[in-house]
Design an enzyme around this catalytic site. Structure first.
Site, PDB file in Angstrom:
ATOM      1  N   HIS A 164      29.926  71.710  39.629  1.00 14.54           N
ATOM      2  CA  HIS A 164      30.234  71.835  38.192  1.00 14.54           C
ATOM      3  C   HIS A 164      29.309  70.987  37.338  1.00 14.54           C
ATOM      4  CE1 HIS A 164      33.711  74.249  39.153  1.00 14.54           C
ATOM      5  NE2 HIS A 164      33.983  73.381  40.107  1.00 14.54           N
ATOM      6  N   ARG A 196      32.450  32.576  39.033  1.00 10.73           N
ATOM      7  CA  ARG A 196      33.051  33.030  37.776  1.00 10.73           C
ATOM      8  C   ARG A 196      32.010  33.291  36.694  1.00 10.73           C
ATOM      9  NH1 ARG A 196      38.581  31.817  37.854  1.00 10.73           N
ATOM     10  NH2 ARG A 196      38.689  32.002  35.609  1.00 10.73           N
ATOM     11  N   CYS A 245      33.869  32.469  33.218  1.00 12.20           N
ATOM     12  CA  CYS A 245      33.481  31.053  33.135  1.00 12.20           C
ATOM     13  C   CYS A 245      34.385  30.195  34.014  1.00 12.20           C
ATOM     14  CB  CYS A 245      33.554  30.491  31.713  1.00 12.20           C
ATOM     15  SG  CYS A 245      32.559  31.400  30.531  1.00 12.20           S
ATOM     16  N   GLU A 258      34.743  53.709  46.223  1.00 10.11           N
ATOM     17  CA  GLU A 258      34.538  52.313  46.589  1.00 10.11           C
ATOM     18  C   GLU A 258      33.146  52.113  47.214  1.00 10.11           C
ATOM     19  OE1 GLU A 258      35.707  49.670  45.788  1.00 10.11           O
ATOM     20  OE2 GLU A 258      35.219  48.199  47.330  1.00 10.11           O
ATOM     21  N   LYS A 288      33.160  37.087  39.316  1.00  8.64           N
ATOM     22  CA  LYS A 288      34.205  37.444  40.276  1.00  8.64           C
ATOM     23  C   LYS A 288      35.491  37.844  39.580  1.00  8.64           C
ATOM     24  CE  LYS A 288      36.010  37.777  44.380  1.00  8.64           C
ATOM     25  NZ  LYS A 288      35.680  39.029  45.055  1.00  8.64           N
ATOM     26  N   GLU A 295      26.746  47.926  42.715  1.00  8.20           N
ATOM     27  CA  GLU A 295      26.936  46.598  42.125  1.00  8.20           C
ATOM     28  C   GLU A 295      26.086  45.514  42.771  1.00  8.20           C
ATOM     29  OE1 GLU A 295      30.838  44.791  42.423  1.00  8.20           O
ATOM     30  OE2 GLU A 295      31.197  45.741  44.347  1.00  8.20           O
ATOM     31  N   LYS A 329      30.207  49.690  45.791  1.00 15.84           N
ATOM     32  CA  LYS A 329      29.597  48.625  46.599  1.00 15.84           C
ATOM     33  C   LYS A 329      28.081  48.758  46.543  1.00 15.84           C
ATOM     34  CE  LYS A 329      32.147  46.266  46.946  1.00 15.84           C
ATOM     35  NZ  LYS A 329      33.488  46.389  46.499  1.00 15.84           N
ATOM     36  N   TRP A 388      29.763  32.628  32.014  1.00 19.79           N
ATOM     37  CA  TRP A 388      29.484  34.064  31.977  1.00 19.79           C
ATOM     38  C   TRP A 388      29.494  34.421  30.497  1.00 19.79           C
ATOM     39  CZ3 TRP A 388      31.756  38.742  30.451  1.00 19.79           C
ATOM     40  CH2 TRP A 388      31.164  39.889  31.000  1.00 19.79           C
ATOM     41  N   ASN A 407      36.733  28.692  28.496  1.00 17.04           N
ATOM     42  CA  ASN A 407      36.719  29.976  29.208  1.00 17.04           C
ATOM     43  C   ASN A 407      37.545  30.921  28.357  1.00 17.04           C
ATOM     44  OD1 ASN A 407      36.897  32.073  31.082  1.00 17.04           O
ATOM     45  ND2 ASN A 407      38.613  31.137  32.167  1.00 17.04           N
ATOM     46  N   GLY A 408      37.016  32.128  28.079  1.00 18.45           N
ATOM     47  CA  GLY A 408      37.803  33.091  27.307  1.00 18.45           C
ATOM     48  C   GLY A 408      37.094  33.518  26.046  1.00 18.45           C
TER      49      GLY A 408
HETATM   50  C1  F6R Z   1      33.983  45.073  42.872  1.00 20.31           C
HETATM   51  C2  F6R Z   1      35.002  44.176  42.398  1.00 20.31           C
HETATM   52  C3  F6R Z   1      35.624  44.468  41.087  1.00 20.31           C
HETATM   53  C4  F6R Z   1      37.105  44.029  41.096  1.00 20.31           C
HETATM   54  C5  F6R Z   1      37.690  44.194  39.692  1.00 20.31           C
HETATM   55  C6  F6R Z   1      39.150  43.829  39.649  1.00 20.31           C
HETATM   56  O1  F6R Z   1      33.500  44.688  44.117  1.00 20.31           O
HETATM   57  O2  F6R Z   1      35.311  43.193  43.021  1.00 20.31           O
HETATM   58  O3  F6R Z   1      35.492  45.802  40.727  1.00 20.31           O
HETATM   59  O4  F6R Z   1      37.800  44.800  42.017  1.00 20.31           O
HETATM   60  O5  F6R Z   1      36.978  43.397  38.798  1.00 20.31           O
HETATM   61  O6  F6R Z   1      39.334  42.487  39.992  1.00 20.31           O
HETATM   62  P1  F6R Z   1      40.731  41.952  40.477  1.00 20.31           P
HETATM   63  O7  F6R Z   1      41.067  42.625  41.761  1.00 20.31           O
HETATM   64  O8  F6R Z   1      40.534  40.483  40.622  1.00 20.31           O
HETATM   65  O9  F6R Z   1      41.723  42.307  39.407  1.00 20.31           O
END
Ligand code: F6R
Length: 610
Positions: free
Chosen positions: A506, A27, A2, A483, A605, A490, A487, A75, A101-102
């Site tokens: 396996h 957020r 949020c 990674e 984010k 997500e 990508k 969120w 927020n929280g």
């Molecule tokens: C994926 C992504 C997330 C963050 C994760 C950690 O693209 O961005 O998996 O890497 O939520 O976030 P931070 O780095 O802000 O602790």
């Protein structure tokens, strides 16, 4: 998660709040809302869905005038995304109105307690319990500060509140525990926000609130209090980074813009610690003596930051010969692991606010382990609580899917690996110089890859209707496969799994079907042949082989359906190059599927809840 905002001044609050919320939508975007205090009346506008719906309603004439207000972009945690669960939430007579927020963990207990005093609840949120608890204390003495201090002593969990009290015109109140809140000081106006980017167009003079602090805004005046209600002095900081950096700059999506900013992020991150031809970690307190004493490294992170840590594990172990464990923060925080006092915990986080990462770092500190945070957001909670900080220089990252911050995290970990190796004598001076020179060449090579991205867009079209994909690798290439796979899933919602190539047989291999995308990453010469065999096993079961390999790799030339060659580099640093085509593949598949690339569903984010 949020995003929350507060404003009081001379201008129309709704204009300021709407433009600030647009910067905070990363957020969360399940709902949006505003409350504005005007002549003792509080007016509210809120709805389920994106901020633009709210903006349209206000443009169409919803009455929300006034120069003091609060705003929210949600969120959802407690209660589905809906108009009623959207913030702001209010006490029954509108004495207290708040955004949050929280998570209020003990909201049930609070509701039960308040129900005994006749309170009723209209939403499914935990926030309403907190608002009404503040109202309960407020009714006793009509004193906002006392009401907030009493309530936050009762509330368990992590939170930031921004509040209006109907009887206190032109005042906004706030309080924080564990989640970020920033106060901005302008001329005749003042602000509260979850993140500096939301107020940067209006002021660069900010205060970072500490845990369990309460803030009061009046026009142009910001005051702080502790939980006993005593006034506190805080230092004003000047924000120096560029607001322009947070705009799209001609790209269709922030994600593509940020992919193109990676060379710069890498260069700036390296440049920040490379002085007079030397890696200089002095500011981080990493003296030679301290580096020599490290017995074990724990790398702790979530999501992509964890994947960057997985690369770091291979690189540090191989160059500096220090044992490294990579730990998911969400698991580490609940482990009871014996830890050596000479260990170093490296915490990786773009936002510096991820709840699990913060909790895991605190756990390491409880165990008296020295903590070094690799963080992108200056002044974030993890940055402030860590024993020392290595700031990545990616700049503000807006797209939910990280790209440039991940790349900057890789560079930070290479720097640590090379420096540790040099100080501990596991590489000689010549090797050190060569490694540094290879790191310095990475930005140019990243741009070279971006210049050759076109065929990827075409290949991505083939997977518009695909349902599953595999990403395979060994060693560093496995870390990159994780990674690349994240990508893809997500942002394109194509289900994808990364697999250490040797593990395919396996179990996972039974999932391979005709035409399925199997991406193989091949940058480690000693392992070319092994991974090639694993790819061929997938091919013989009908897979479409998508290979990312270093120029000069002779394997799979005939058998692969598509090969993307990356420039040669020292193999320790190959992740910085091999990840680029994988980021682009995720992006292009998402675009081909007409999805909201920068704001994928269900995500936010910065994950500031557990
Ligand atoms: C994926 C992504 C997330 C963050 C994760 C950690 O693209 O961005 O998996 O890497 O939520 O976030 P931070 O780095 O802000 O602790």
């Amino acid at each position: 998660m949020c995003g929350i905002l507060g404003y009081t001044g001379e201008r129309q609050a709704s204009d300021i709040l709407l433009s600030g919320l647009a910067k905070l939508e990363y957020r969360g975007y399940d709902s949006a809302g505003l409350a504005v205090l005007d002549n003792g009346n509080i007016k509210i506008a809120k709805n389920k869905g994106r901020l633009k719906i709210l903006e349209e309603r206000i443009k169409a004439g919803q009455e929300i005038s006034g120069t003091c207000g609060i705003g929210h972009t949600r969120w959802a945690t407690h209660g589905e995304p809906s108009d009623i669960n959207a913030h702001p939430l209010w006490s029954d007579d509108m004495s207290v109105v708040a955004v949050h927020n929280g998570i209020v963990e003990n909201y049930r207990e609070i509701k039960n307690m308040l129900a005994n005093y006749g309170y009723e609840f209209y939403s499914q949120t935990d926030t309403e319990a907190a608002v009404k608890l503040i109202d309960f204390y407020y009714k006793q003495e009509k004193n906002p500060l006392k009401a907030i201090t009493q309530a936050i002593k009762k509330i368990e969990g992590s939170y930031c509140f921004v509040l209006l009290f109907k009887d206190f015109p032109n005042e906004v109140w706030g309080a924080r525990k564990d989640l970020p809140l920033i106060a901005g000081q302008g001329k005749g106006e003042s602000f509260l926000a979850s993140d500096v980017s939301a107020i940067l167009q209006d002021t660069r003079q900010v205060y970072y609130l500490d845990n369990m602090e309460i803030v009061q805004l009046k026009k142009g005046l910001v005051r702080f209090f502790d939980t006993e209600g005593y006034a506190k002095h805080k230092e004003l900081s000047e924000v120096t980074w560029d607001a322009q950096a947070a705009e799209k700059g001609g790209f269709e999506h922030f994600m593509m813009k940020e992919i193109h900013e990676q060379a710069r992020a890498v260069k700036d991150t390296f440049g920040s610690v490379f002085h007079s031809n030397k890696i200089d970690l002095g500011e981080m307190g990493l003296t030679d003596e301290r580096i020599k004493a490290i017995s074990q490294i724990y790398i702790i992170a979530c999501g992509s930051a964890y994947h960057a840590g997985a690369v770091a594990q291979y690189v540090i172990e191989d160059l500096a010969k220090i044992p490294v464990r990579i730990e998911l923060a969400s698991e580490f925080r609940y482990r009871n692991m014996p830890m050596d006092k000479n260990a170093l915990a490296i915490i990786i986080s773009q936002s510096g606010e991820t709840a699990d990462t913060l909790a895991a770092m605190r756990r390491a500190k409880e165990n008296k382990i020295n903590t070094l945070a690799i963080v992108n957001v200056v002044g974030s909670t993890i940055a402030r609580e860590a024993d020392s900080v290595f700031y990545t220089m990616a700049g503000p990252e807006i797209a939910v899917a990280t790209t440039k911050a991940y790349s900057a995290q890789l560079i930070a970990s290479y720097v640590l690996a090379v420096k540790f190796a040099q100080v501990r004598g596991t590489i000689d001076e010549l090797q050190c110089e060569n490694l540094i020179s290879e790191i310095q060449k990475l930005p140019e090579k990243i741009d070279e890859i971006l210049d050759e991205k076109e065929p990827l867009e075409e290949i991505a079209q083939k997977f518009v209707n695909a349902r599953n994909a595999f990403y395979l690798g060994r060693n560093i290439d496995y870390a990159v496969a994780m990674e690349g796979s994240l990508k893809m899933k997500e942002i394109s919602y194509l289900h994808s799994e990364a697999c250490a190539a040797g593990e395919m047989k396996h179990g996972p291999i039974s999932l391979i079907e005709r035409g399925m995308l199997v991406a193989g990453i091949m940058t480690q010469k000693d392992l070319y042949q092994k991974i090639a065999s694993n790819m061929l096993e997938a091919k013989s079961r009908g897979a479409f082989l998508f290979v990312v390999s270093t120029r000069g790799c002779k394997y799979l030339k005939e058998e692969a359906d598509f090969i993307f060659n990356i420039p040669e580099t020292d193999e320790h640093f190959s992740a910085s190059l091999s990840v680029i085509p994988l980021q682009l593949m995720g992006y292009y598949v998402a675009v081909a599927r007409k999805l909201d690339v920068d704001k994928p569903r269900n995500l936010a984010k910065s994950v500031t809840v557990e």
